[in-house]
Scaffold this motif. Structure first.
Motif, short mmCIF file in Angstrom:
data_model
loop_
_atom_site.label_atom_id
_atom_site.label_comp_id
_atom_site.label_asym_id
_atom_site.label_seq_id
_atom_site.Cartn_x
_atom_site.Cartn_y
_atom_site.Cartn_z
N SER A 90 -3.17 0.29 -32.07
CA SER A 90 -4.30 1.20 -32.13
C SER A 90 -4.18 2.24 -31.02
CB SER A 90 -5.61 0.43 -31.97
OG SER A 90 -5.66 -0.22 -30.72
N GLY A 91 -4.59 3.46 -31.28
CA GLY A 91 -4.52 4.53 -30.30
C GLY A 91 -3.16 5.20 -30.33
N LYS A 92 -3.14 6.50 -30.03
CA LYS A 92 -1.89 7.27 -30.10
C LYS A 92 -0.84 6.74 -29.14
CE LYS A 92 -3.99 11.62 -31.63
NZ LYS A 92 -4.22 13.05 -31.30
N ALA A 93 -1.27 6.39 -27.91
CA ALA A 93 -0.30 5.94 -26.91
C ALA A 93 0.36 4.64 -27.34
CB ALA A 93 -0.98 5.76 -25.55
N ASN A 94 -0.42 3.70 -27.84
CA ASN A 94 0.14 2.42 -28.27
C ASN A 94 1.04 2.59 -29.48
OD1 ASN A 94 -0.76 0.49 -26.39
ND2 ASN A 94 -2.80 0.56 -27.24
N LYS A 95 0.66 3.44 -30.42
CA LYS A 95 1.49 3.65 -31.60
C LYS A 95 2.84 4.23 -31.20
CE LYS A 95 -2.21 4.26 -34.99
NZ LYS A 95 -2.88 5.19 -35.93
N LYS A 96 2.81 5.15 -30.25
CA LYS A 96 4.06 5.79 -29.81
C LYS A 96 4.97 4.78 -29.13
CE LYS A 96 5.80 9.64 -27.03
NZ LYS A 96 5.43 10.79 -26.16
N LEU A 97 4.38 3.90 -28.32
CA LEU A 97 5.18 2.93 -27.59
C LEU A 97 5.55 1.72 -28.42
CD1 LEU A 97 3.24 3.00 -24.22
CD2 LEU A 97 5.58 3.80 -24.58
N GLY A 98 4.66 1.33 -29.34
CA GLY A 98 4.89 0.11 -30.10
C GLY A 98 5.66 0.32 -31.37
N GLY A 99 5.58 1.50 -31.93
CA GLY A 99 6.26 1.74 -33.19
C GLY A 99 5.49 1.14 -34.34
N GLY A 100 5.76 1.56 -35.53
CA GLY A 100 5.09 1.01 -36.69
C GLY A 100 3.73 1.64 -36.91
N ASP A 101 3.17 1.37 -38.07
CA ASP A 101 1.88 1.95 -38.42
C ASP A 101 0.79 0.90 -38.55
OD1 ASP A 101 2.99 4.52 -38.64
OD2 ASP A 101 3.76 4.04 -40.64
N SER A 102 1.09 -0.32 -38.15
CA SER A 102 0.10 -1.38 -38.30
C SER A 102 -1.12 -1.12 -37.46
CB SER A 102 0.72 -2.73 -37.89
OG SER A 102 -0.24 -3.75 -37.86
N SER A 103 -2.29 -1.41 -38.01
CA SER A 103 -3.52 -1.24 -37.26
C SER A 103 -3.95 -2.53 -36.59
CB SER A 103 -4.66 -0.77 -38.19
OG SER A 103 -4.86 -1.73 -39.22
N GLY A 104 -3.25 -3.63 -36.87
CA GLY A 104 -3.59 -4.91 -36.28
C GLY A 104 -2.88 -5.11 -34.95
N ALA A 105 -2.97 -6.33 -34.43
CA ALA A 105 -2.32 -6.63 -33.16
C ALA A 105 -2.02 -8.11 -33.08
CB ALA A 105 -3.23 -6.22 -32.00
N ARG A 106 -0.99 -8.44 -32.32
CA ARG A 106 -0.65 -9.82 -32.04
C ARG A 106 -0.39 -9.97 -30.55
NH1 ARG A 106 3.14 -12.37 -36.88
NH2 ARG A 106 1.75 -11.85 -38.60
N SER A 107 -0.43 -11.20 -30.09
CA SER A 107 -0.17 -11.46 -28.68
C SER A 107 1.34 -11.55 -28.48
CB SER A 107 -0.85 -12.76 -28.24
OG SER A 107 -0.54 -13.81 -29.13
N ASP A 108 1.94 -10.42 -28.15
CA ASP A 108 3.39 -10.34 -28.02
C ASP A 108 3.89 -11.18 -26.85
OD1 ASP A 108 5.48 -9.07 -29.47
OD2 ASP A 108 5.94 -7.88 -27.70
N THR A 109 3.04 -11.37 -25.84
CA THR A 109 3.37 -12.16 -24.66
C THR A 109 2.20 -13.09 -24.37
OG1 THR A 109 4.65 -10.33 -23.74
CG2 THR A 109 3.99 -12.08 -22.22
N ALA A 110 2.49 -14.35 -24.11
CA ALA A 110 1.42 -15.30 -23.79
C ALA A 110 1.84 -16.17 -22.62
CB ALA A 110 1.11 -16.18 -25.00
N MET A 111 0.99 -16.21 -21.60
CA MET A 111 1.26 -17.02 -20.43
C MET A 111 -0.02 -17.74 -20.01
SD MET A 111 3.44 -14.36 -18.06
CE MET A 111 4.97 -13.61 -18.64
N VAL A 112 0.12 -18.99 -19.65
CA VAL A 112 -0.98 -19.72 -19.02
C VAL A 112 -0.69 -19.76 -17.53
CG1 VAL A 112 -2.17 -21.94 -18.78
CG2 VAL A 112 -1.50 -21.12 -21.05
N VAL A 113 -1.57 -19.16 -16.76
CA VAL A 113 -1.42 -19.13 -15.31
C VAL A 113 -2.30 -20.23 -14.72
CG1 VAL A 113 -1.72 -17.77 -13.22
CG2 VAL A 113 -0.99 -16.67 -15.34
N HIS A 114 -1.66 -21.22 -14.10
CA HIS A 114 -2.38 -22.32 -13.47
C HIS A 114 -2.35 -22.15 -11.96
CE1 HIS A 114 -3.90 -26.33 -12.58
NE2 HIS A 114 -2.92 -26.44 -11.71
#
Length: 343
Positions: A90-114
């Motif tokens: 979503s947003g022009k900046a994210n589309k430019k950096l992420g590529g693709g035309d999807s309007s959804g999102a996924r957690s590309d990186t996941a970390m549990v900080v303990h």
């Protein structure tokens, strides 16, 4: 970036595992910019951050709060924070950096900080996004609930139900309560790196990945925001092309970024400090327990004893999924022992 209820504020932080330590510079930056600008800076940075009321959405259907985390002037009990890097388009900046035309999102990186009791050391556990897990029924932003799914990819929880479902899925997987939630999107990460003047990383092998648009030689490289983001996202140009190789690069990049932050004298450069703070807060989503300057400042001060040599980065133990050679599942009993040690 996604969210389910919006509020916000940015603030002081001093920690190793991800963007949180950088957010901690916000309050100091506001003070350095002069009393005449403090009010505007405070309101601006405060308004940048989005938040989600995860506690209200999940209610009591989650692991209990450890008694050690009871309220006190400067918290010192153990803490678990789910940190996600969102591949929102979503947003022009994210589309430019992420590529693709999807309007959804996924957690590309996941970390549990303990953060351990006493808050002098921390463990950062990366969860491969391709891990097959039980995704529980989750409250949806639009109302109602999702249907529970078995053998679903971990990162699909975010796509289905946003931060609330990501937290609930993480708690189902680990058996431990996530005290806080922090998310930063594509554009925000790139802007942060650029605001810091880039980041220096030593890469062990040549990388040629058309998917992430990264073509880079092995050795020590100074990366701008766009190339640093490409490094964090690359997977096809390293190892077996799976998410596991990418996690190693992400952990290396996080440490390099923290070293850059520590090496950059932001306190003597208010303009750069403001750019860093603005870049972080403008692309940050937190739970409502971290959406004010006072809350972030309190957390940051409680974490000031954590240094790089007291921070351990690991990956949740996994094995190839019997049902799909391109997916993984938690390796037991090793994964369970890891989570139990952090509970």
């Amino acid at each position: 970036m996604t969210g389910q209820g919006v509020k916000g504020e940015g603030a002081r932080k001093d920690r190793r595992p991800n963007g949180l330590r950088t957010v901690g510079l916000v309050l100091v930056g506001a003070l350095l910019l002069g009393s005449g600008a403090v009010g505007w800076v405070y309101r601006h940075l405060n308004g940048n951050i989005r938040s989600v009321d995860i506690d209200h959405a999940l209610g009591d259907d989650r692991p209990p709060v450890p008694s050690a985390t009871a309220a006190e002037p400067l918290p010192s009990g153990p803490l678990n924070i789910l940190v996600l890097g969102s591949d929102s388009r979503s947003g022009k900046a994210n589309k430019k950096l992420g590529g693709g035309d999807s309007s959804g999102a996924r957690s590309d990186t996941a970390m549990v900080v303990h953060v351990d009791a006493g808050r002098t050391s921390a463990t950062v556990v990366s969860i491969p996004r391709d891990t097959l897990v039980t995704r529980p029924s989750c409250p949806l932003p639009s109302g109602g609930t999702s249907v529970a799914a078995y053998g679903a990819m971990f990162n699909s929880a975010y796509e289905v139900g946003g931060p609330v479902c990501a937290v609930k899925t993480a708690e189902t997987l680990t058996g431990i309560r996530m005290d806080h939630y922090v998310e930063i999107d594509f554009a925000g990460f790139a802007k942060l790196v650029d605001a810091l003047g880039g980041v220096t990383v030593t890469i062990d092998q040549d990388i040629d990945d058309d998917s992430s648009h990264l073509h880079i030689k092995a050795g020590t490289q100074h990366l701008d925001g766009k190339r640093a983001l490409a490094l964090a996202r690359t997977r096809h140009g390293i190892g077996d092309g799976s998410d596991l190789g990418r996690i190693g690069l992400q952990q290396k990049l996080v440490k390099a970024l923290l070293e850059q932050i520590a090496a950059t004298d932001l306190l003597t450069d208010p303009a750069r400090l403001y750019r860093v703070a603005d870049a972080v807060t403008a692309s940050l989503t937190t739970d409502t327990g971290l959406d004010s300057l006072s809350e972030l400042s309190s957390l940051g001060r409680s974490l000031k004893g954590i240094t790089a040599d007291r921070t351990k980065t690991v990956m949740m133990p996994v094995v190839t999924a019997p049902s799909d050679p391109n997916r993984v599942i938690p390796k037991e009993p090793a994964a369970g022992k890891l989570w139990n040690s952090l509970g």
